[in-house]
Design an enzyme around this catalytic site. Structure first.
Site, mmCIF file in Angstrom:
data_model
loop_
_atom_site.group_PDB
_atom_site.id
_atom_site.type_symbol
_atom_site.label_atom_id
_atom_site.label_comp_id
_atom_site.label_asym_id
_atom_site.label_seq_id
_atom_site.Cartn_x
_atom_site.Cartn_y
_atom_site.Cartn_z
ATOM 1 N N HIS A 198 0.485 -1.393 0.213
ATOM 2 C CA HIS A 198 0.230 0.132 0.032
ATOM 3 C C HIS A 198 1.304 1.352 -0.371
ATOM 4 O O HIS A 198 2.025 0.797 0.756
ATOM 5 C CB HIS A 198 -0.969 -0.113 1.378
ATOM 6 C CG HIS A 198 -2.098 0.643 1.376
ATOM 7 N ND1 HIS A 198 -1.926 2.345 1.961
ATOM 8 C CD2 HIS A 198 -3.340 1.121 1.216
ATOM 9 C CE1 HIS A 198 -3.122 2.824 1.978
ATOM 10 N NE2 HIS A 198 -3.566 2.106 1.346
ATOM 11 N N ASP A 212 3.199 -4.361 7.865
ATOM 12 C CA ASP A 212 2.370 -3.332 7.601
ATOM 13 C C ASP A 212 1.134 -4.391 7.780
ATOM 14 O O ASP A 212 0.768 -5.164 6.663
ATOM 15 C CB ASP A 212 2.066 -2.968 6.072
ATOM 16 C CG ASP A 212 1.012 -2.762 6.362
ATOM 17 O OD1 ASP A 212 -0.284 -2.467 6.573
ATOM 18 O OD2 ASP A 212 0.397 -1.880 4.658
ATOM 19 N N GLN A 255 -4.240 -5.284 6.986
ATOM 20 C CA GLN A 255 -4.941 -6.545 6.229
ATOM 21 C C GLN A 255 -4.958 -7.895 6.981
ATOM 22 O O GLN A 255 -6.370 -8.826 6.570
ATOM 23 C CB GLN A 255 -4.543 -6.596 4.942
ATOM 24 C CG GLN A 255 -4.572 -4.528 3.792
ATOM 25 C CD GLN A 255 -6.613 -4.666 3.489
ATOM 26 O OE1 GLN A 255 -7.290 -5.709 4.123
ATOM 27 N NE2 GLN A 255 -6.780 -3.370 3.672
ATOM 28 N N LYS A 270 -10.566 -1.410 10.296
ATOM 29 C CA LYS A 270 -10.536 -2.679 9.331
ATOM 30 C C LYS A 270 -10.962 -3.283 10.766
ATOM 31 O O LYS A 270 -10.932 -4.637 9.710
ATOM 32 C CB LYS A 270 -9.315 -2.628 8.784
ATOM 33 C CG LYS A 270 -9.060 -1.430 7.714
ATOM 34 C CD LYS A 270 -7.553 -2.144 6.851
ATOM 35 C CE LYS A 270 -7.581 -0.514 6.240
ATOM 36 N NZ LYS A 270 -7.801 -0.295 4.688
ATOM 37 N N CYS A 283 -5.182 2.683 -3.647
ATOM 38 C CA CYS A 283 -4.340 2.504 -2.965
ATOM 39 C C CYS A 283 -2.074 1.628 -3.044
ATOM 40 O O CYS A 283 -1.921 1.534 -2.040
ATOM 41 C CB CYS A 283 -4.073 2.838 -1.781
ATOM 42 S SG CYS A 283 -5.429 3.876 -1.174
HETATM 43 N N1 PLP Z 1 -1.555 -1.022 4.648
HETATM 44 C C1 PLP Z 1 -2.893 -1.978 4.105
HETATM 45 C C2 PLP Z 1 -2.249 -3.124 3.252
HETATM 46 C C3 PLP Z 1 -4.130 -0.779 4.051
HETATM 47 O O1 PLP Z 1 -5.083 -1.412 2.950
HETATM 48 C C4 PLP Z 1 -4.165 0.407 4.119
HETATM 49 C C5 PLP Z 1 -5.894 0.958 3.915
HETATM 50 O O2 PLP Z 1 -6.153 0.890 3.087
HETATM 51 C C6 PLP Z 1 -3.570 0.883 4.985
HETATM 52 C C7 PLP Z 1 -1.807 -0.141 4.705
HETATM 53 C C8 PLP Z 1 -3.352 2.100 5.171
HETATM 54 O O3 PLP Z 1 -4.638 2.161 6.569
HETATM 55 P P1 PLP Z 1 -4.997 3.487 7.182
HETATM 56 O O4 PLP Z 1 -5.462 4.262 5.796
HETATM 57 O O5 PLP Z 1 -6.278 3.445 8.021
HETATM 58 O O6 PLP Z 1 -3.751 4.027 7.737
#
Ligand code: PLP
Length: 405
Positions: free
Chosen positions: A123, A200, A203, A226, A364
């Site tokens: 992401h 990260d 997900q 999430k 993203c």
């Molecule tokens: N990392 C992954 C794999 C994601 O899917 C997302 C959000 O869709 C994020 C990071 C970013 O999360 P947040 O916008 O809640 O900070």
């Protein structure tokens, strides 16, 4: 398994509505999960009954809010099996968690000529902060590729690591491909080379039972929204040995021990990284979301979502002109695809008019889009509350759109 889907759905008032005169089918949980009444009630209760600023008040409501806030930290510690509550830093979300590490870890450890290895399936929030840090300190971001099935080429990882490598950043589960990455293996390779690992887990946390001690991970990030909790709050787990050495991320209230014009000393962990008034009510409600998840059981939810994933995948395979992105074995509950001859935005918009909410666009994840040489795609994703009937409604709507084109 006894998974009472009707009972689970009854906790989510938002799901029981019509959009454009059609029953809502919400297939965008990977973007953000809907909230159960337990979470909504906690938000209301705190504001109605005991709202006050935490850690600094000397009155009943401030004390009560503080106790609750710190209890949530204990809950999160237990939820991911962290060794110490000092290792649980509250942030705005996974994005801020990654930025915190990119800022503070890199300030302390990153030097000119150093390298950070970042996977190609990240992401944007787990790429851009590292690029920014690399630019600041004259370091370099090195790509760890994935293959067309959506599997990371970790056989190449050892070759990419050198004495210049300071950190590896990779997701636990890809938001586009659904791939569950072998992070234990990645962490073991990294540690053999004295390299830290940032995972990260945005997900992964809603679907995989976490044990950060067993994983031996250095940093792990996730967001409450999430996990069926409110938006605007999240967690950074970091090993105490790193966090205690890293400089603060932001300055302000709560992160200090003493302030004078001669100089400032910083608070102990975890407060050193929590400047300013946090999102008190949302964090309390995050606690309610964790309780709710534990009650249903992450493993039960994962099993249910896999059943939905298998069902939807087997049906979608028969759709003419479909191309899937991400077919790694054991993948998580997201399906990203395009259909030949139909633009993803048109498809997404028409599905919406039939009551089906999906995600469209680059998700993203521009580097994943570039890998497959595409501008964007459609993604459906499952949560604890989705049903096979909803998948049938989605498939019927998809068929209607195909007939139109
Ligand atoms: N990392 C992954 C794999 C994601 O899917 C997302 C959000 O869709 C994020 C990071 C970013 O999360 P947040 O916008 O809640 O900070």
């Amino acid at each position: 398994m006894t998974y009472d889907i009707d009972k689970i759905r009854s906790n989510f008032p938002i799901l029981h509505q019509e959009v454009y005169n059609k029953p809502l089918v919400y297939l965008d949980t990977a973007a953000s999960a809907q909230k159960p009444v337990q979470v909504l009630m906690k938000l209301e209760q705190l504001h109605n009954e005991y709202y006050g600023n935490i850690h600094r008040g000397a009155h009943f409501m401030a004390d009560k809010a503080t106790v609750e806030f710190e209890e949530v930290r204990n809950k999160i510690q237990a939820f991911i099996n962290a060794k110490s509550r000092k290792e649980i830093i509250f942030t705005k979300g996974a994005t801020e968690s990654m930025n915190l590490v990119a800022s503070s870890f890199c300030e302390k450890y990153l030097n000119k000529g150093d390298e950070i290895i970042v996977s190609e399936m990240e992401h944007h929030s787990n790429i851009v902060p590292w690029q920014m840090a690399a630019q600041r300190y004259g370091a370099k971001v090195v790509k760890l590729s994935f293959n067309d099935t959506g599997i990371l080429e970790i056989e190449k990882l050892s070759e990419l690591i050198s004495e210049k490598t300071k950190l590896i950043a990779v997701n636990h589960v890809s938001n586009v491909l659904g791939t569950v990455n072998p992070i234990e293996e990645i962490i073991a390779i990294a540690h053999k080379n004295n390299v830290a690992v940032m995972i990260d887990g945005a997900q992964a946390a809603p679907h995989i039972k976490l044990d950060v001690q067993k994983l031996d991970v250095d940093f792990y990030a996730f967001s409450a929204h999430k996990l069926y909790g409110p938006n605007g709050v999240g967690v950074l787990y970091g090993k105490e040995k790193w966090l205690s050495e890293m400089p603060p991320y932001q300055g302000g209230g709560q992160m200090i021990s003493e302030v004078s014009f001669e100089g400032t000393t910083y608070n102990e962990l975890p407060y050193k990284f929590e400047a300013g008034t946090p999102n008190i009510s949302s964090l309390a409600a995050f606690g309610a979301a964790i309780d709710f998840l534990i009650e249903i059981g992450i493993e039960n939810i994962a099993e249910w979502e896999h059943e939905l994933l298998d069902y939807a995948t087997s049906k979608l395979k028969d759709v003419e002109g479909i191309k899937f992105y991400g077919e790694a074995p054991g993948k998580s509950g997201v399906i990203s695809f395009n259909i030949e001859g139909i633009h993803f935005y048109d498809l997404g918009m028409l599905l919406d008019k039939m009551g089906v909410a999906v995600r469209t666009g680059h998700l993203c994840a521009d580097t994943v889009m570039a890998h497959y040489n595409m501008q964007g795609c459609i993604r459906i994703s499952f949560g604890m509350y989705n049903t096979k009937n909803e998948i049938d409604v989605f498939l019927a709507a998809l068929n209607k759109v195909r007939m139109m084109f």
